[in-house]
Design a protein around this motif. Structure first.
Motif, PDB file in Angstrom:
ATOM      1  N   ASN A  18     -10.341  20.744 -22.635  1.00 23.86           N
ATOM      2  CA  ASN A  18     -10.874  20.204 -23.889  1.00 23.86           C
ATOM      3  C   ASN A  18     -12.115  20.916 -24.407  1.00 23.86           C
ATOM      4  OD1 ASN A  18      -8.853  18.320 -23.936  1.00 23.86           O
ATOM      5  ND2 ASN A  18     -10.027  16.809 -22.805  1.00 23.86           N
ATOM      6  N   SER A  19     -12.926  21.506 -23.517  1.00 19.88           N
ATOM      7  CA  SER A  19     -14.188  22.082 -23.995  1.00 19.88           C
ATOM      8  C   SER A  19     -13.956  23.324 -24.846  1.00 19.88           C
ATOM      9  CB  SER A  19     -15.121  22.398 -22.834  1.00 19.88           C
ATOM     10  OG  SER A  19     -14.680  23.560 -22.156  1.00 19.88           O
ATOM     11  N   GLY A  20     -13.052  24.204 -24.420  1.00 19.77           N
ATOM     12  CA  GLY A  20     -12.738  25.394 -25.185  1.00 19.77           C
ATOM     13  C   GLY A  20     -13.936  26.265 -25.502  1.00 19.77           C
ATOM     14  N   LYS A  21     -14.951  26.287 -24.628  1.00 25.34           N
ATOM     15  CA  LYS A  21     -16.158  27.068 -24.860  1.00 25.34           C
ATOM     16  C   LYS A  21     -16.151  28.346 -24.032  1.00 25.34           C
ATOM     17  CE  LYS A  21     -19.098  23.090 -25.809  1.00 25.34           C
ATOM     18  NZ  LYS A  21     -20.271  22.339 -25.374  1.00 25.34           N
ATOM     19  N   LYS A  22     -16.820  29.343 -24.551  1.00 24.37           N
ATOM     20  CA  LYS A  22     -17.017  30.600 -23.811  1.00 24.37           C
ATOM     21  C   LYS A  22     -17.970  30.318 -22.655  1.00 24.37           C
ATOM     22  CE  LYS A  22     -17.097  35.231 -23.607  1.00 24.37           C
ATOM     23  NZ  LYS A  22     -16.283  35.805 -22.616  1.00 24.37           N
ATOM     24  N   CYS A  23     -17.614  30.747 -21.470  1.00 19.44           N
ATOM     25  CA  CYS A  23     -18.454  30.539 -20.297  1.00 19.44           C
ATOM     26  C   CYS A  23     -19.570  31.578 -20.271  1.00 19.44           C
ATOM     27  CB  CYS A  23     -17.621  30.641 -19.024  1.00 19.44           C
ATOM     28  SG  CYS A  23     -16.411  29.308 -18.868  1.00 19.44           S
TER      29      CYS A  23
ATOM     30  N   GLN B 262       4.245  40.950  -2.539  1.00 21.06           N
ATOM     31  CA  GLN B 262       3.591  41.255  -3.807  1.00 21.06           C
ATOM     32  C   GLN B 262       2.160  40.716  -3.828  1.00 21.06           C
ATOM     33  OE1 GLN B 262       5.762  39.838  -7.172  1.00 21.06           O
ATOM     34  NE2 GLN B 262       4.338  40.690  -8.656  1.00 21.06           N
ATOM     35  N   ASP B 263       1.194  41.596  -4.136  1.00 21.84           N
ATOM     36  CA  ASP B 263      -0.190  41.174  -4.288  1.00 21.84           C
ATOM     37  C   ASP B 263      -0.333  40.394  -5.594  1.00 21.84           C
ATOM     38  OD1 ASP B 263      -0.917  42.314  -1.894  1.00 21.84           O
ATOM     39  OD2 ASP B 263      -1.618  44.174  -2.794  1.00 21.84           O
ATOM     40  N   PHE B 264      -1.463  39.748  -5.779  1.00 22.30           N
ATOM     41  CA  PHE B 264      -1.684  38.829  -6.889  1.00 22.30           C
ATOM     42  C   PHE B 264      -2.921  39.250  -7.669  1.00 22.30           C
ATOM     43  CE2 PHE B 264      -3.907  34.643  -7.831  1.00 22.30           C
ATOM     44  CZ  PHE B 264      -3.185  34.352  -8.958  1.00 22.30           C
ATOM     45  N   ALA B 265      -2.826  39.236  -8.984  1.00 23.87           N
ATOM     46  CA  ALA B 265      -3.977  39.493  -9.852  1.00 23.87           C
ATOM     47  C   ALA B 265      -3.801  38.645 -11.103  1.00 23.87           C
ATOM     48  CB  ALA B 265      -4.064  40.966 -10.222  1.00 23.87           C
ATOM     49  N   PHE B 266      -4.914  38.193 -11.654  1.00 19.83           N
ATOM     50  CA  PHE B 266      -4.830  37.497 -12.929  1.00 19.83           C
ATOM     51  C   PHE B 266      -6.036  37.863 -13.778  1.00 19.83           C
ATOM     52  CE2 PHE B 266      -7.370  34.510 -10.497  1.00 19.83           C
ATOM     53  CZ  PHE B 266      -8.275  34.010 -11.408  1.00 19.83           C
ATOM     54  N   SER B 267      -5.842  37.776 -15.081  1.00 26.59           N
ATOM     55  CA  SER B 267      -6.902  38.090 -16.035  1.00 26.59           C
ATOM     56  C   SER B 267      -7.402  36.808 -16.666  1.00 26.59           C
ATOM     57  CB  SER B 267      -6.374  39.023 -17.123  1.00 26.59           C
ATOM     58  OG  SER B 267      -5.991  40.247 -16.560  1.00 26.59           O
ATOM     59  N   TRP B 268      -8.717  36.747 -16.851  1.00 25.48           N
ATOM     60  CA  TRP B 268      -9.349  35.592 -17.477  1.00 25.48           C
ATOM     61  C   TRP B 268     -10.246  36.095 -18.598  1.00 25.48           C
ATOM     62  CZ3 TRP B 268     -14.404  33.135 -15.598  1.00 25.48           C
ATOM     63  CH2 TRP B 268     -14.674  31.953 -16.298  1.00 25.48           C
ATOM     64  N   ASN B 269     -10.167  35.482 -19.764  1.00 24.90           N
ATOM     65  CA  ASN B 269     -10.945  35.931 -20.913  1.00 24.90           C
ATOM     66  C   ASN B 269     -12.347  35.308 -20.970  1.00 24.90           C
ATOM     67  OD1 ASN B 269     -10.416  33.324 -21.742  1.00 24.90           O
ATOM     68  ND2 ASN B 269      -9.252  33.904 -23.560  1.00 24.90           N
ATOM     69  N   GLY B 270     -12.702  34.504 -19.969  1.00 28.88           N
ATOM     70  CA  GLY B 270     -14.033  33.913 -19.910  1.00 28.88           C
ATOM     71  C   GLY B 270     -14.179  32.613 -20.680  1.00 28.88           C
ATOM     72  N   TRP B 271     -13.096  32.145 -21.254  1.00 28.82           N
ATOM     73  CA  TRP B 271     -13.127  30.879 -21.996  1.00 28.82           C
ATOM     74  C   TRP B 271     -12.659  29.758 -21.082  1.00 28.82           C
ATOM     75  CZ3 TRP B 271     -14.713  30.019 -27.040  1.00 28.82           C
ATOM     76  CH2 TRP B 271     -15.060  31.163 -27.758  1.00 28.82           C
ATOM     77  N   ALA B 272     -13.349  28.620 -21.157  1.00 29.49           N
ATOM     78  CA  ALA B 272     -12.968  27.451 -20.368  1.00 29.49           C
ATOM     79  C   ALA B 272     -11.640  26.905 -20.882  1.00 29.49           C
ATOM     80  CB  ALA B 272     -14.049  26.384 -20.445  1.00 29.49           C
ATOM     81  N   SER B 273     -10.795  26.486 -19.962  1.00 28.25           N
ATOM     82  CA  SER B 273      -9.546  25.848 -20.374  1.00 28.25           C
ATOM     83  C   SER B 273      -9.791  24.349 -20.512  1.00 28.25           C
ATOM     84  CB  SER B 273      -8.439  26.134 -19.354  1.00 28.25           C
ATOM     85  OG  SER B 273      -8.838  25.776 -18.063  1.00 28.25           O
TER      86      SER B 273
END
Length: 99
Positions: free
Chosen positions: A69-74, A56-67
């Motif tokens: 404590n910072s919780g800021k949009k990158c 099985q190949d691998f893919a993941f989605s990221w919403n551009g927000w830092a995980s």
């Protein structure tokens, strides 16, 4: 395991994600790991995925927000993804965050 592509994904509810795709290339192990670093080499996001089978190949989605404590949009720009499978040395690739 090899980084293949990065693509913008729009969900039906209007959410936008950056999806990263990886090819397993006969890698052993079932758990895939990925970490995203900004231009200052600071970890901004990490994930792991347990594959159902060895091919099985691998893919993941990221919403551009830092995980964490910072919780800021990158900021848009070039990021580094470090990725590996169980028992395999990590590799890195660059991609452009466009969301």
């Amino acid at each position: 395991m090899q980084f293949r592509a990065s693509k913008i994904i729009r969900k039906g509810n209007g959410d936008v994600y950056q999806r990263l795709y990886f090819k397993k290339n006969n890698s052993t192990g079932k758990t895939c790991y990925a970490q995203i670093f900004n231009k200052n080499n600071k970890l901004v996001y990490s994930t792991k995925y347990k594959a159902r089978n060895a091919n099985q190949d691998f893919a993941f989605s990221w919403n551009g927000w830092a995980s964490g404590n910072s919780g800021k949009k990158c900021a848009k720009g070039v990021y580094t993804v470090k990725y590996w499978m169980d028992g395999v040395n990590p590799k890195t690739a660059k991609f452009r965050l466009s969301i």
